[in-house]
Design a protein around this motif. Structure first.
Motif, PDB file in Angstrom:
ATOM      1  N   THR A  16       8.745  52.777  55.602  1.00  0.00           N
ATOM      2  CA  THR A  16       9.360  51.694  56.374  1.00  0.00           C
ATOM      3  C   THR A  16       8.407  50.508  56.471  1.00  0.00           C
ATOM      4  O   THR A  16       8.828  49.354  56.333  1.00  0.00           O
ATOM      5  CB  THR A  16       9.747  52.191  57.784  1.00  0.00           C
ATOM      6  N   ALA A  17       7.132  50.792  56.666  1.00  0.00           N
ATOM      7  CA  ALA A  17       6.130  49.723  56.748  1.00  0.00           C
ATOM      8  C   ALA A  17       6.013  48.976  55.424  1.00  0.00           C
ATOM      9  O   ALA A  17       5.854  47.749  55.407  1.00  0.00           O
ATOM     10  CB  ALA A  17       4.781  50.299  57.151  1.00  0.00           C
ATOM     11  N   LYS A  18       6.107  49.697  54.315  1.00  0.00           N
ATOM     12  CA  LYS A  18       6.045  49.043  53.000  1.00  0.00           C
ATOM     13  C   LYS A  18       7.220  48.096  52.793  1.00  0.00           C
ATOM     14  O   LYS A  18       7.082  47.029  52.215  1.00  0.00           O
ATOM     15  CB  LYS A  18       6.058  50.084  51.887  1.00  0.00           C
ATOM     16  N   ILE A  19       8.383  48.505  53.280  1.00  0.00           N
ATOM     17  CA  ILE A  19       9.594  47.712  53.072  1.00  0.00           C
ATOM     18  C   ILE A  19       9.694  46.562  54.065  1.00  0.00           C
ATOM     19  O   ILE A  19       9.953  45.415  53.683  1.00  0.00           O
ATOM     20  CB  ILE A  19      10.844  48.609  53.182  1.00  0.00           C
ATOM     21  N   TYR A  20       9.493  46.862  55.350  1.00  0.00           N
ATOM     22  CA  TYR A  20       9.758  45.876  56.400  1.00  0.00           C
ATOM     23  C   TYR A  20       8.506  45.260  57.025  1.00  0.00           C
ATOM     24  O   TYR A  20       8.609  44.297  57.772  1.00  0.00           O
ATOM     25  CB  TYR A  20      10.586  46.518  57.522  1.00  0.00           C
ATOM     26  N   SER A  23       4.720  45.401  61.539  1.00  0.00           N
ATOM     27  CA  SER A  23       5.122  45.028  62.897  1.00  0.00           C
ATOM     28  C   SER A  23       6.636  44.925  63.062  1.00  0.00           C
ATOM     29  O   SER A  23       7.115  44.428  64.086  1.00  0.00           O
ATOM     30  CB  SER A  23       4.461  43.711  63.301  1.00  0.00           C
ATOM     31  N   SER A  24       7.383  45.420  62.083  1.00  0.00           N
ATOM     32  CA  SER A  24       8.841  45.361  62.197  1.00  0.00           C
ATOM     33  C   SER A  24       9.339  46.353  63.248  1.00  0.00           C
ATOM     34  O   SER A  24       8.677  47.351  63.552  1.00  0.00           O
ATOM     35  CB  SER A  24       9.494  45.671  60.853  1.00  0.00           C
ATOM     36  N   ASN A  25      10.499  46.086  63.781  1.00  0.00           N
ATOM     37  CA  ASN A  25      11.091  46.989  64.772  1.00  0.00           C
ATOM     38  C   ASN A  25      11.307  48.372  64.198  1.00  0.00           C
ATOM     39  O   ASN A  25      11.118  49.375  64.890  1.00  0.00           O
ATOM     40  CB  ASN A  25      12.410  46.420  65.295  1.00  0.00           C
ATOM     41  N   LYS A  29       9.570  51.694  65.684  1.00  0.00           N
ATOM     42  CA  LYS A  29      10.396  52.811  66.146  1.00  0.00           C
ATOM     43  C   LYS A  29       9.925  54.120  65.508  1.00  0.00           C
ATOM     44  O   LYS A  29       9.786  55.137  66.198  1.00  0.00           O
ATOM     45  CB  LYS A  29      11.859  52.556  65.816  1.00  0.00           C
ATOM     46  N   CYS A  30       9.668  54.107  64.208  1.00  0.00           N
ATOM     47  CA  CYS A  30       9.162  55.309  63.533  1.00  0.00           C
ATOM     48  C   CYS A  30       7.818  55.728  64.113  1.00  0.00           C
ATOM     49  O   CYS A  30       7.555  56.917  64.311  1.00  0.00           O
ATOM     50  CB  CYS A  30       9.009  55.061  62.029  1.00  0.00           C
ATOM     51  N   SER A  31       6.962  54.761  64.379  1.00  0.00           N
ATOM     52  CA  SER A  31       5.650  55.053  64.944  1.00  0.00           C
ATOM     53  C   SER A  31       5.772  55.701  66.319  1.00  0.00           C
ATOM     54  O   SER A  31       5.058  56.665  66.635  1.00  0.00           O
ATOM     55  CB  SER A  31       4.841  53.761  65.038  1.00  0.00           C
TER      56      SER A  31
END
Length: 57
Positions: A16-20, A23-25, A29-31
């Motif tokens: 998710t971090a690679k894609i968004y 600091s994306s929501n 949320k995953c974190s």
């Protein structure tokens, strides 16, 4: 089983971090979900350790 769930959530967070971005929501949320799983794992380990200590005593 919980360790496997933690590992899957960690991988999901990284993807998710690679894609968004970090600091994306979605990543946050995953974190947060990963944090909850890790806390649960720690609590379970503490309980198990305490039970083992009681059995030895």
């Amino acid at each position: 089983m919980l360790v496997h769930t933690i590992e899957r959530k960690r991988e999901q967070m990284l993807e998710t971090a690679k894609i968004y971005g970090m600091s994306s929501n979605e990543t946050i949320k995953c974190s947060q979900e990963l944090d909850k799983l890790l806390q649960l794992h720690l609590v379970n380990n503490i309980r198990e350790r305490n039970l083992n200590i009681l059995k030895i005593s």
